[in-house]
Design an enzyme around this catalytic site. Structure first.
Site, PDB file in Angstrom:
ATOM      1  CG  HIS A 160      68.409 -37.520 130.894  1.00 38.23           C
ATOM      2  ND1 HIS A 160      69.097 -36.577 130.163  1.00 38.23           N
ATOM      3  CD2 HIS A 160      68.554 -38.692 130.214  1.00 38.23           C
ATOM      4  CE1 HIS A 160      69.638 -37.145 129.094  1.00 38.23           C
ATOM      5  NE2 HIS A 160      69.319 -38.426 129.101  1.00 38.23           N
TER       6      HIS A 160
ATOM      7  CG  HIS B  68      65.911 -39.642 125.836  1.00 39.45           C
ATOM      8  ND1 HIS B  68      66.724 -39.738 124.729  1.00 39.45           N
ATOM      9  CD2 HIS B  68      66.726 -39.731 126.918  1.00 39.45           C
ATOM     10  CE1 HIS B  68      67.986 -39.889 125.121  1.00 39.45           C
ATOM     11  NE2 HIS B  68      68.012 -39.873 126.437  1.00 39.45           N
TER      12      HIS B  68
ATOM     13  CD  GLU C 288      71.732 -39.151 125.882  1.00 42.70           C
ATOM     14  OE1 GLU C 288      71.551 -38.031 126.423  1.00 42.70           O
ATOM     15  OE2 GLU C 288      71.061 -40.146 126.177  1.00 42.70           O
TER      16      GLU C 288
ATOM     17  CB  SER D  89      67.477 -33.150 130.115  1.00 40.64           C
ATOM     18  OG  SER D  89      68.761 -33.703 129.891  1.00 40.64           O
TER      19      SER D  89
END
Length: 345
Positions: A219, A224, A264, A283
């Site tokens: 993830h 990120h 997010e 993701s």
């Protein structure tokens, strides 16, 4: 953020509904409403803070990243919850704790410990990478696509945090700091103020390579890391972090939601379509398809307004907040965050 496979055929690129285009394009008309909302938030903040110099009582205000506590871990630990795919796998839990111990012993500024990933961990990474990168050209924002090749991700090698840290730091000056798991929101947000992103190093359970109920290194890397090489994105994230320094508990909760719906699950307008820049979307194969299938509600991004409840256990996101452009979203968040900071002085 949960990552799930959606095996339905790829939907055509989603067009923004007319109400969203109209609302987003009329930002000048909406400015007085945003200013009033921002003033209300600031006034409420001042009332909550009383005479404590703008900070809620007992709040530790870090002066540097060395003052940010990355040891308070929430959620999953050595004893995983029943819904976790690795709940009954004792070998997996021991492996996680071995990797977690590396983060616990790390001192900021020193090289990040390297993990020798197992064949099953490499397989999980490779599966996720292969599935997700097929959707990126049509689903990811241009900033993500522009910087993707910097990392030269391979399916047979799980990238090391130190290596991606070096790339990110060279591009934007940001840092990666290893962490043992999900941090307390205040500490995590505080770290962003000092241009530091806390990242896990362990890998999700091999039985479900396209799903994780918690942040893991897949993830972090696919969601990120790539975006942290874009200066505008980094500015957006730092604004949230700076607003969290000395914030009241109510403000921390609001900023956590702002982070959720941007870093997010943020989406940005590109032409008549929306593209993903949030890590929880980038993701997740299923979330990427869900984003454009026509079912989520699309609303203009406004950090000063009350944010809806964060949803992460009941399927994909029911709504996304659309930035008219990446630069416009950064300006709105900068104005809002700066207002919170000024109100505490």
């Amino acid at each position: 953020a949960p990552v799930q496979v959606n095996s339905t055929p790829l939907a055509s690129q989603r067009k923004l509904p007319s109400y969203s285009r109209t609302t987003v394009s009329q930002q000048n008309h909406a400015a007085p409403q945003r200013q009033r909302a921002s003033r209300i938030v600031r006034e409420k903040s001042l009332r909550c803070e009383g005479s404590t110099g703008g900070y809620s009582q007992g709040v530790h205000v870090p002066k540097s990243i060395h003052d940010v506590d990355n040891g308070k871990i929430l959620g999953f630990g050595a004893d995983l919850a029943k819904e976790h795919p690795g709940f009954l796998d004792e070998a997996y839990k021991r492996r996680r704790m071995d990797i977690v111990s590396l983060a616990k012993s790390h001192t900021f500024g020193e090289p990040i410990p390297r993990v020798e990933y197992s064949s099953s961990e490499v397989t999980a990474w490779g599966t996720a990478l292969r599935e997700l990168k097929a959707l990126y050209p049509t689903h990811a924002c241009k900033e993500f696509l522009r910087n993707w090749d910097l990392f030269e991700f391979r399916e047979d090698v799980v990238p090391q945090l130190q290596d991606v840290h070096d790339i990110i730091h060279a591009q934007t000056g940001w840092n990666i700091r290893p962490v043992a798991g999900l941090m307390h929101p205040r500490d995590f947000l505080n770290g962003l103020a000092f241009e530091t992103f806390h990242s896990t190093q362990y890998v999700r359970h091999e039985s479900q390579p396209m799903y994780t109920p918690e942040p893991d290194v897949i993830h972090e890397l696919l969601g990120h890391v790539v975006m942290l090489t874009d200066p505008n994105y980094c500015h957006l994230v730092k604004c949230i972090g700076e607003a969290s320094l000395g914030a009241t508990e109510k403000e921390i909760w609001h900023l956590t939601k702002v982070y959720w719906y941007t870093v997010e699950f943020g989406v940005v307008k590109e032409g008549d379509s929306i593209k993903a820049f949030g890590a929880g979307i980038l993701s997740s194969y299923g979330e990427l398809e869900h984003m454009i299938d026509g079912s989520p509600i699309l609303e203009p991004f406004d950090p000063s307004m009350a944010q809806p409840k964060m949803s992460y256990k009941d399927g994909f996101q029911k709504r996304y907040f659309v930035m008219d452009s990446f630069e416009q979203g950064c300006r709105l968040l900068e104005e809002f965050s700066a207002g919170l900071v000024r109100a505490r002085k």
